[in-house]
Structures are given as structure tokens and as C-alpha cells.
Enzyme design. Structure first.
Site, mmCIF file in Angstrom:
data_model
loop_
_atom_site.group_PDB
_atom_site.id
_atom_site.type_symbol
_atom_site.label_atom_id
_atom_site.label_comp_id
_atom_site.label_asym_id
_atom_site.label_seq_id
_atom_site.Cartn_x
_atom_site.Cartn_y
_atom_site.Cartn_z
ATOM 1 N N SER A 26 0.838 -1.200 0.000
ATOM 2 C CA SER A 26 0.000 0.000 0.000
ATOM 3 C C SER A 26 0.872 1.248 0.000
ATOM 4 C CB SER A 26 -0.929 0.026 1.225
ATOM 5 O OG SER A 26 -0.175 0.101 2.431
ATOM 6 N N GLY A 27 0.251 2.371 -0.333
ATOM 7 C CA GLY A 27 0.906 3.662 -0.224
ATOM 8 C C GLY A 27 2.201 3.786 -0.996
ATOM 9 N N ILE A 28 3.184 4.424 -0.382
ATOM 10 C CA ILE A 28 4.470 4.656 -1.026
ATOM 11 C C ILE A 28 5.165 3.340 -1.351
ATOM 12 C CG2 ILE A 28 6.784 5.610 -0.652
ATOM 13 C CD1 ILE A 28 5.495 7.873 0.913
ATOM 14 N N ASP A 81 5.840 -9.162 10.408
ATOM 15 C CA ASP A 81 5.607 -7.952 11.193
ATOM 16 C C ASP A 81 6.971 -7.457 11.633
ATOM 17 O OD1 ASP A 81 5.064 -5.975 13.011
ATOM 18 O OD2 ASP A 81 3.598 -7.131 14.159
ATOM 19 N N TYR A 110 6.982 10.718 16.092
ATOM 20 C CA TYR A 110 7.173 10.377 14.677
ATOM 21 C C TYR A 110 8.301 11.208 14.078
ATOM 22 C CZ TYR A 110 6.134 9.539 9.755
ATOM 23 O OH TYR A 110 6.233 9.185 8.427
ATOM 24 N N LYS A 147 11.811 9.852 12.383
ATOM 25 C CA LYS A 147 12.195 10.140 10.999
ATOM 26 C C LYS A 147 13.466 10.986 10.928
ATOM 27 C CE LYS A 147 9.082 7.745 8.910
ATOM 28 N NZ LYS A 147 9.488 6.539 8.143
ATOM 29 N N VAL A 149 1.506 12.851 1.630
ATOM 30 C CA VAL A 149 1.262 12.023 0.451
ATOM 31 C C VAL A 149 -0.106 11.368 0.602
ATOM 32 C CG1 VAL A 149 2.135 10.145 -0.986
ATOM 33 C CG2 VAL A 149 3.739 11.583 0.313
ATOM 34 N N THR A 202 -2.211 8.698 0.811
ATOM 35 C CA THR A 202 -2.202 7.255 1.025
ATOM 36 C C THR A 202 -3.131 6.944 2.192
ATOM 37 O OG1 THR A 202 -0.408 7.244 2.646
ATOM 38 C CG2 THR A 202 0.243 7.174 0.316
#
Length: 270
Positions: A26-28, A74, A163, A167, A196, A198
């Protein structure tokens, strides 16, 4: 075999070979899988959802005619990370490109009494890229070529909680890894996307409506910009001029000003 001096002088080569993408359904991550498959790269997709993983792999095989392996894992679990690391070091079927993309939003205060959400995020987005990057880096260094892409974020340039701290680590780690691998033929690029479109923000509990439409990017555009930067040998990729400008300001503006601007952004999202 290590990259020859004549090859190195020609600069970075186009992307090729087998790519392992974490969070590739999914997503990026899915955009990376599609973009690399369109370039003829075979894939190893890693994700938690077995049914979604199988469906995504079948779609990619059918559309692009490439081989797609799957690993159900996971990456917040140490044993699962070690299993994926083992695949990265397999000499019989080498992985030439690693995309450390698996991640999650962290929408829990730093002062929360229960820190389990932060600990889980650290396992997933710090420990896993560290272990996988080390495994891939060693194997690629021995062969004299390879690419490691770590998905960071422009959020890592501003103080937006757990977060952002994670990052920020991913960005610094990527630059540090690129220095350790300098001259080996192995390239490392940190991708710093902005907002983004998503599933990510919905899962993180972030109100998308609080973010101006002009700041949203499409995942496919982000990935194409990143891969272009990788092929140019850039250590950092910040897709779109608007986020490149914001990233520059976040890094070079006075920190008190950055903190005040961040406080306004956080206030608007409550």
C-alpha cells in the site's frame, strides 16, 4: 566483483536487479513496487497481511511480467526482522535494491503514561531499518553494487513528537550509512516526502482536511522523483519544489522560529 574504476567514473547506473520492499502492499511502498517492476526489477514484497500480500504479488506479476516473492512479516518483531535480513544476505538470489518503507503514524503524546505505541514505532521504524540496512549493506558491499532507500520524512526536520524524532533518526542514519559505504559502489538515499495521499494518515488518526490541498502529493510522483534522485547518486531526495523549499527553511531558519511555526501547525490539527 567490485565496481571497476572505469564504471565508477561513469557515475551511478540505472536501477536494475531484484528489489526488496517493506510495506510493499500500500501507499508509497506499493508505488515503489510498481515503479521498480515497470523497470524490469523482480520483487520481494514484505508485509503483515498475507491475503493482501498475495493479491498484490499476483497483480504485479500479471501487469509487469516480473517474478514476485512474498514474505509475511511484522517488522516490529525481532524474529521477523531477522528472517528478512536472512533473505537480504542470500547469495543464491541476491537483492540489489532495498527499500525500507514499512512504517506507521504515531499520534500519541510524548508524555503518555503508556509508552507502548512509541516503543512499537521504534521497533518498526528504527530497529528494523537498522538491522535490514546493515544486512543489505554488507551483502551489497561484498558484490560492489546495490541501492538502499530509506523512507524518512520532512516531518523529521521539525519537532512534531515521536514520529518526527524517529524520521530524524532515519535521515541521519541514512547519511551516516552512505558515508560508511562511500566508494564501495553501494548507494544510499533517504527519501523525505511531505504529505502524500495514502492510507497512512487515516490509520494514524490525522485529519487530512486540516492540511491544505496544495501540500498534498501523489505517491507515484514521490517515488518517481526519488528514483530519479537515486539514479543521480543523491543521498537525499525531497520530492517537489514546494517541499524542497519547506525542507530548506526547516533546516536553516532559526530554531525558535521553526518551533513556533510547528506549534501553529500542531494547533491547527487538533
Amino acid at each position: 566483483m567490485r565496481q571497476s574504476a572505469s564504471t565508477a567514473a561513469q557515475g551511478p547506473s540505472p536501477l536494475h536487479g531484484r528489489a526488496l520492499v517493506t510495506g510493499g502492499t500500500s501507499g508509497i511502498g506499493l508505488s515503489f513496487a510498481r515503479a521498480l517492476a515497470s523497470r524490469g526489477c523482480d520483487l520481494v514484497l514484505v508485509a503483515r497481511d498475507e491475503a493482501r500480500l498475495a493479491k498484490t504479488a499476483e497483480q504485479l506479476r500479471w501487469r509487469y511480467g516480473v517474478d514476485v516473492e512474498t514474505i509475511v512479516a511484522d517488522l516490529a518483531e525481532r524474529d521477523a526482522v531477522e528472517a528478512v535480513a536472512g533473505r537480504l544476505t542470500d547469495p543464491v538470489s541476491p537483492v540489489e535494491i532495498l527499500v525500507n518503507n514499512a512504517g506507521k503514524g504515531v499520534h500519541v503524546p510524548l508524555l503518555a503514561e503508556d509508552t507502548s505505541e512509541h516503543e512499537h514505532a521504534l521497533d518498526l521504524m528504527v530497529r528494523a531499518p537498522l538491522v535490514l540496512g546493515a544486512a543489505a549493506g554488507r551483502a551489497m558491499r561484498a558484490r560492489g553494487h546495490g541501492v538502499i532507500i530509506n523512507v524518512a520524512s520532512v516531518a523529521g526536520l521539525i519537532p512534531m513528537g515521536g514520529y518526527s524524532a524517529i524520521k530524524s533518526w532515519v535521515r541521519t542514519y541514512s547519511e551516516s550509512l552512505s558515508l560508511e559505504l562511500k566508494g564501495t559502489g553501494v548507494r544510499v538515499t533517504a527519501l523525505l516526502p511531505g504529505w502524500v495521499r495514502t492510507e497512512f494518515h487515516e490509520r494514524a488518526g490525522i485529519r487530512a482536511s486540516s492540511i491544505p490541498d496544495a501540500l498534498w502529493l501523489e505517491a507515484d510522483r514521490v517515488v518517481e522523483d526519488c528514483l530519479a534522485d537515486v539514479e543521480k547518486g543523491r543521498v537525499r531526495s525531497v520530492p517537489s519544489k514546494r517541499f524542497a523549499t519547506l525542507a530548506f527553511l526547516a533546516e536553516h531558519a532559526p530554531r525558535p522560529l521553526v518551533r513556533r511555526a510547528t506549534a501553529v501547525i500542531k494547533g491547527s490539527r487538533r
